[in-house]
Design an enzyme around this catalytic site. Structure first.
Site, short mmCIF file in Angstrom:
data_model
loop_
_atom_site.label_atom_id
_atom_site.label_comp_id
_atom_site.label_asym_id
_atom_site.label_seq_id
_atom_site.Cartn_x
_atom_site.Cartn_y
_atom_site.Cartn_z
N ARG A 45 1.14 12.10 -8.84
CA ARG A 45 1.69 10.80 -8.47
C ARG A 45 3.16 10.68 -8.86
O ARG A 45 3.89 9.86 -8.30
CB ARG A 45 0.91 9.67 -9.16
N PHE A 61 -2.19 15.83 4.68
CA PHE A 61 -2.48 15.23 3.38
C PHE A 61 -1.21 15.28 2.54
O PHE A 61 -0.61 16.33 2.36
CB PHE A 61 -3.63 15.94 2.67
N ASP A 96 -4.36 5.01 6.39
CA ASP A 96 -4.96 6.19 7.00
C ASP A 96 -5.96 5.69 8.06
O ASP A 96 -5.57 5.40 9.18
CB ASP A 96 -5.62 6.98 5.86
N GLU A 122 0.84 -1.20 0.00
CA GLU A 122 0.00 0.00 0.00
C GLU A 122 0.87 1.25 0.00
O GLU A 122 2.01 1.21 0.45
CB GLU A 122 -0.89 0.02 1.26
N ASP A 123 0.31 2.33 -0.48
CA ASP A 123 1.02 3.62 -0.43
C ASP A 123 0.93 4.22 0.96
O ASP A 123 1.93 4.69 1.52
CB ASP A 123 0.49 4.59 -1.50
#
Ligand code: IMP
Ligand code: MG
Length: 178
Positions: free
Chosen positions: A163, A150, A101, A97-98
């Site tokens: 990205r 964020f 959260d 996963e990036d």
């Protein structure tokens, strides 16, 4: 383009950490039947660098799920957009996963994949925002723990863009559209 980004983690820091993670993962998966599963689209940059630092044999596959839609707030509603091509029964699964959260996305995914009876299932995430967690989910390998901001770049997007940034940046200001 109306977006102000402050470097949070440089490309050099990322490179060093990805190499370390690759070393640890190579040790942990020696002699196993490793399938590395990237979660589209955010994980592709991290995954492509990470797999080149892993020295044990592996296969790759991808899944796409959507938990956010266009918004930046987790809804808790997770939709499967693309399933695996690979059969994972009896195999050793590593989800890439990036960022984690709320943890809702990976909780859902683990449940879904566990039903297919893999030998093992673990997760590696480039970034973790532990303050934001709304589930019990704990990743097995973490690149960097970050505060609640964020972030974009190195695979992470804001409204599908940014990205390709080689670093991870915090969005400090957003003037109009991006
Ligand atoms: P969650 O853990 O279910 O809340 O969802 C994690 C997903 O939300 C990630 O895979 C990203 O797509 C997205 N996300 C969460 N925080 C950020 C951020 O700071 N920047 C970009 N995407 C984010
Ligand atoms: Mg994502």
């Amino acid at each position: 383009m109306g977006l102000q980004v402050e470097v949070l983690i440089s490309s050099e820091e990322i490179k060093k950490r990805v190499r370390e993670l690759g070393e640890i993962i190579s040790q942990d998966y020696a002699g196993k039947d490793l399938v590395v599963i990237g979660i589209l689209k955010g994980a592709v940059v991290f995954m492509s660098d990470l797999i080149r630092e892993i020295e044990v044999p592996l296969e790759i596959d991808f899944m796409a799920i959507s938990s956010y839609g266009e918004a930046t707030q987790s809804s808790g509603v997770v939709q499967l957009l693309k399933d695996l091509d690979t059969t994972i029964e009896g195999r050793d699964i590593l989800i890439v996963e990036d960022i984690i959260d709320t943890g809702l996305t990976l909780s859902y995914l683990f449940e879904l994949l566990r039903a297919r009876k893999p030998a093992s299932i673990k997760a590696v995430t480039l970034l973790d925002k532990p303050e934001r967690r709304q589930s019990e989910f704990v990743p097995n390998y973490i690149g960097f723990s970050i505060p609640d901001a964020f972030v974009v770049g190195y695979g992470l997007d804001v409204n599908h863009k940014y990205r390709q940034l080689p670093y991870v940046g915090a969005v400090t200001e957003q003037n109009g559209g991006v």
